[in-house]
Design an enzyme around this catalytic site. Structure first.
Site, mmCIF file in Angstrom:
data_model
loop_
_atom_site.group_PDB
_atom_site.id
_atom_site.type_symbol
_atom_site.label_atom_id
_atom_site.label_comp_id
_atom_site.label_asym_id
_atom_site.label_seq_id
_atom_site.Cartn_x
_atom_site.Cartn_y
_atom_site.Cartn_z
ATOM 1 N N GLU A 201 0.855 -1.186 0.000
ATOM 2 C CA GLU A 201 0.000 0.000 0.000
ATOM 3 C C GLU A 201 0.890 1.234 0.000
ATOM 4 O OE1 GLU A 201 -2.489 -0.059 3.480
ATOM 5 O OE2 GLU A 201 -3.916 -1.449 2.589
ATOM 6 N N HIS A 236 1.262 0.502 18.738
ATOM 7 C CA HIS A 236 0.020 -0.167 18.348
ATOM 8 C C HIS A 236 -0.873 -0.537 19.525
ATOM 9 C CE1 HIS A 236 1.457 -0.105 14.293
ATOM 10 N NE2 HIS A 236 2.584 -0.651 14.687
ATOM 11 N N ARG A 293 -15.578 -7.963 16.672
ATOM 12 C CA ARG A 293 -15.812 -8.182 18.114
ATOM 13 C C ARG A 293 -16.251 -6.879 18.757
ATOM 14 N NH1 ARG A 293 -10.260 -7.137 17.465
ATOM 15 N NH2 ARG A 293 -9.718 -5.189 18.504
#
Ligand code: MV4
Length: 497
Positions: A201, A236, A293
């Protein structure tokens, strides 16, 4: 089918949070627990509990057969998986289907389609959802990949299709470094995920992470519950989340929301899900992936929409149609969430688990604490070191921030270092307050020494008072307060120190 009893296949704050909603709905709850969690709050809160094995999660919370056995022996009709553990495990979803137990979550097919980034992108592409320029197929031919990389333009990002949370990503600055990086990415992905598929990407250099909450029912209705801004993260790991995002205009919000609904429809999504987007400097958004979720940060969405996402999940799993439509949903005020980890921000965020010698939650208007601990408890070493989520609501972003600072100051945790001072640093930072920040915020602005300045006025007063007292004592005087009439210290704060 109306449930009368559900099993919660999780632990800690999220297990408790789910049980609270179930109880309000008149549904009995079954806790499962490892030997390390025998005395945990989620076990005490539940109507029934079943021990499912030794402390390590791969011998307890991750063992599908033990959880199914616990549901069968207690007669639970459905299982809520929470987040983490088995929540996005398609094999678990399939096993429950075979056993006739309802999963409070999406189908195994939806999980599989969205669990793989390439198939998720392929599904989104069909609906003309914006994607970051790059390949939407696994790279097999190096020469061809190089050609695409040149077209896309450097820097580019190589991503593992099976990766997640930033694992298996490589930035490539220039063409000469492409081949070597590609080879490494493939072998890393192969050894980490057992799947060497990678794609490329264009690298969006200063993105914001904005995600949209969706709810889909079994009748084909899908709505979006606006966005959460999750750009404040460290390696992250999200640290601060808020809703709404301070940069979205109503038009962009609606466009993103509609895209998120289409992504959900593309995989026949049922339940609560999150569609992740990157937002670039020009507020262009690109679909990244979908999380199948309930997310850790779901409370900020609950605070601004007034919806209980767990209740909605349960109603959907019972087969009921959504009780509202898109037009019924509005954003009310602003919500902030911080994650309180047992980690030492002054020492590279190393886990600092221990006993909660003193543990006093903040209270008052607009404050919500989702936690799974009480004073005196040990934080187990086997699991995620998150102690609590602290959530505040305000009429405006400023009020939510001020309330968060006030709540952080009230929160007393003695026994381990926590990320509270770090979160206070974020709340007080000009870039954060201005709303002008991206995913590099922590890297750009945080060094351990910034924590030294984060004393409250009260704490500074206490310090001043004590130093004054010591000086006075040295002078053999007993009229401390008279000597310094401006020093005020509340007994309350002194007790808590
Ligand atoms: C990106 C990106 C820049 N450009 N993709 C990181 C985790 C995964 N969900 C996607 N991630 C990114 N993908 C392109 N083409 C930057 C990130 C990224 C990031 C994304 C969201 C939140 C925090 C992040 C931190 C570093 C990198």
């Amino acid at each position: 089918m109306k449930f009368t009893k559900i099993l919660i296949a999780n632990r800690g704050e999220i297990a408790l949070r789910i049980m609270r909603s179930a109880r309000e709905m008149g549904i009995k709850t079954v806790a499962v627990y490892s030997e390390a969690d025998r005395n945990a709050l989620h076990v005490r809160y539940a109507d029934e509990s079943v021990c499912i094995g030794p402390p390590p999660s791969n011998q307890s919370y991750l063992v599908i057969d033990r959880i199914i056995a616990a549901a069968k022996s207690t007669g639970a009709q459905a299982i809520h998986p929470g987040y983490g553990f088995l929540s996005e495990n398609a094999a678990f979803a399939r096993a429950l289907r075979e056993e006739g137990i309802v999963l409070i979550g999406p189908s195994p097919e939806s999980m599989e389609m969205m669990g793989d980034k390439l198939s998720a992108k392929a599904a989104a592409k069909k609906y003309d959802i914006p994607l970051v320029p790059g390949t939407d197929y696994a790279i097999t031919d190096v020469a061809e990949a190089k050609k695409v990389a040149k077209q896309v333009g450097f820097p580019i990002l190589i991503k593992a299709s099976a990766g997640g949370g930033g694992k298996g990503m490589r930035i490539v600055e220039k063409e000469s470094e492409f081949e070597e990086n590609l080879q490494r990415a493939v072998s890393e992905a192969q050894s980490a995920f057992g799947d060497g598929s990678v794609f490329i990407e264009r690298y969006v250099s200063s993105p914001r992470h904005v995600e949209i909450q969706v709810l889909g029912d079994t009748h084909g209705n899908v709505v979006y519950l606006f966005e959460r801004e999750c750009s404040i993260q460290r390696r992250h790991q999200k640290v601060v989340e808020e809703a709404p995002s301070s940069v979205l205009t109503p038009a962009i919000r609606e466009a993103m929301g509609k895209c998120a609904v289409m992504v959900a429809k593309a995989c026949n999504y049922v339940g609560a899900g999150t569609v992740e987007f990157l937002l670039d400097e020009n507020k262009n958004f690109y679909f990244l992936e979908m999380n199948t979720r309930l997310q850790v940060e779901h409370p900020v969405t609950e605070m601004i929409t007034g919806k209980d996402l767990v209740k909605e999940q349960i109603l959907i799993a019972q087969g009921e149609p959504l009780s509202f439509v898109q037009e019924d949903l509005i954003i009310n005020g602003h919500a902030m969430e911080i994650r309180v980890y047992a980690e030492d921000p002054a020492n590279n965020f190393l886990p600092d688990i221990g006993k909660l010698i003193r543990y006093v939650r903040p209270q008052g208007s607009g404050v919500r604490v989702d936690d799974g601990f009480e004073q005196g408890m040990d934080i187990p070493i086997y699991y995620d070191p998150m102690i609590a989520k602290l959530i505040t609501w305000g009429n405006t972003r400023e009020e939510a921030i001020e309330r968060m600072i006030r709540a952080i100051d009230e929160y007393t945790i003695v026994g381990c270092q926590t990320t509270l001072p770090f979160c206070k640093f974020v709340m007080k930072h000009d870039a954060f307050r201005s709303g002008n920040f991206d995913t590099h915020f922590v890297k750009h602005y945080f060094t351990p020494d910034v924590l030294k300045e984060t004393f409250t006025d009260e704490e500074l007063n206490v310090a001043a008072f004590m130093s004054n007292m010591l000086q006075s004592k040295a002078k053999n005087s007993n009229s401390v307060l008279q000597q310094n009439g401006t020093t005020t210290v509340s007994k309350w704060k002194l007790n808590r120190l």
